[in-house]
Design an enzyme around this catalytic site. Structure first.
Site, PDB file in Angstrom:
ATOM      1  N   LYS A   1     -11.513   1.179 -15.516  1.00  0.00           N
ATOM      2  CA  LYS A   1     -11.913   0.269 -15.352  1.00  0.00           C
ATOM      3  C   LYS A   1     -11.834  -0.567 -16.248  1.00  0.00           C
ATOM      4  O   LYS A   1     -12.181  -2.090 -16.621  1.00  0.00           O
ATOM      5  CB  LYS A   1     -13.001   0.259 -14.381  1.00  0.00           C
TER       6      LYS A   1
ATOM      7  N   ASP B   1       0.765  -1.158  -0.065  1.00  0.00           N
ATOM      8  CA  ASP B   1      -0.289  -0.361   0.243  1.00  0.00           C
ATOM      9  C   ASP B   1       0.760   0.969   0.150  1.00  0.00           C
ATOM     10  O   ASP B   1       2.014   1.223  -0.142  1.00  0.00           O
ATOM     11  CB  ASP B   1      -0.843   0.311   1.193  1.00  0.00           C
TER      12      ASP B   1
ATOM     13  N   ASP C   1       3.414   1.878  -4.314  1.00  0.00           N
ATOM     14  CA  ASP C   1       3.192   2.754  -5.464  1.00  0.00           C
ATOM     15  C   ASP C   1       2.762   2.100  -6.418  1.00  0.00           C
ATOM     16  O   ASP C   1       3.645   1.687  -6.821  1.00  0.00           O
ATOM     17  CB  ASP C   1       3.835   4.331  -5.469  1.00  0.00           C
TER      18      ASP C   1
ATOM     19  N   ASN D   1      -5.548  -4.672  -6.605  1.00  0.00           N
ATOM     20  CA  ASN D   1      -6.800  -4.131  -5.998  1.00  0.00           C
ATOM     21  C   ASN D   1      -6.252  -2.522  -5.983  1.00  0.00           C
ATOM     22  O   ASN D   1      -7.820  -2.292  -5.704  1.00  0.00           O
ATOM     23  CB  ASN D   1      -6.489  -4.613  -4.429  1.00  0.00           C
TER      24      ASN D   1
ATOM     25  N   TYR E   1     -12.777   7.241 -14.257  1.00  0.00           N
ATOM     26  CA  TYR E   1     -12.205   5.866 -13.254  1.00  0.00           C
ATOM     27  C   TYR E   1     -13.564   5.078 -14.057  1.00  0.00           C
ATOM     28  O   TYR E   1     -12.442   3.654 -14.463  1.00  0.00           O
ATOM     29  CB  TYR E   1     -13.404   6.300 -12.233  1.00  0.00           C
TER      30      TYR E   1
END
Length: 266
Positions: free
Chosen positions: A178, A54, A82, A108, A174
């Site tokens: 996706k 993370d 990152d 994720n 976004y």
């Protein structure tokens, strides 16, 4: 549009050893969202080791400490990562090497934001695409290279979104990212099938966690919950369950698929 009555979440299902002795790497796994739920679920399902990454160093350390205390510190490794930095992706995967190398890669990491297409800047567009789509690509490429070098019949699970299928105002960057993750998943699956590596994705809509509640108005959350068949958001662990299924031998003939964890799909 009629608002659905809210149904209670089901009971949490205990582990059944679906990932026994597997080495798992999970990006964006700090905090209380889907990544953290996946890391926990993999440990519950018997993973030999889980490497979590993370960008938020403090929350990542806290997550690793909590998981280590519960499942054994020797089974949990954390690396600040990152996914826009190729060298940091490499360092994350390096942390799996002492356990035998990555066998399951869960991508994720993603970044959202809200801006009208007329107001969206190049910088906003590029950042969301770099984290959400290109970051996933970097991780798929790096993990699959290592799996192939070791002869590992591994699994890659990506996190997409129902927004990749449907329109939502203020979400052009976004949604494009996706939708790209979905296309990347399908194409990478074909590239990697000859090496015995499976690639699939989940497509959730609304998974509730504390951070989401902080950055989203109560009115919008109520509206989004009302769109769902069960009249509620998914619990992060409900999405994690599907990701674990895709990572397990129970889905051994499944590749190139995007599984909706929502009633909002085409």
């Amino acid at each position: 549009m009629s608002v659905k009555p809210e149904q209670p979440a089901p009971d949490y299902v205990p582990g059944h050893g679906l990932l026994a002795e597997r080495v798992v790497v999970v990006t964006a796994a700090a905090g209380a969202g889907i990544g953290a739920a996946v890391a926990r679920r993999c440990l519950e399902e018997g993973a030999r080791a889980v490497v979590i990454g993370d960008t938020h160093e403090r929350r990542l350390a806290e997550a690793a400490s909590k998981l280590g205390a519960e499942f054994g510190a020797e089974r949990v490794v954390s690396v600040v990562c990152d996914v826009t930095k190729e060298e940091q992706v490499a360092a994350l995967l390096d942390a799996a090497e002492p356990f035998g190398g990555v066998e399951v890669m869960v991508n994720n990491a993603g970044l959202g934001g809200t801006a009208s297409i007329t107001e969206m800047t190049d910088e906003q567009w590029s950042l969301v695409l770099d984290v959400t789509l290109t970051g996933t690509f970097r991780c798929v490429r790096a993990a699959s290279r290592r799996m192939i070098a070791r002869g590992t019949r591994g699994v890659i699970v990506n996190n997409a979104s129902v927004i990749g299928w449907r329109a939502q105002e203020g979400q052009a960057h976004y949604a494009a990212a996706k939708a790209g993750v979905m296309a990347l998943t399908r194409s990478a699956a074909m590239d990697l099938a000859p090496s015995g590596i499976r690639v699939n994705a989940v497509s959730p809509s609304l998974a509730m966690h504390p951070f989401l509640e902080k950055v989203t108005s109560a009115e919008l959350l109520t509206e989004l919950k009302g769109r769902e068949a069960f009249g509620r958001a998914a619990e992060p662990w409900e999405v994690a369950n599907v990701m674990v299924f895709l990572a397990s031998a129970y889905s051994s003939y499944l590749t190139g698929e995007v599984v909706s964890v929502s009633s909002q799909h085409p």
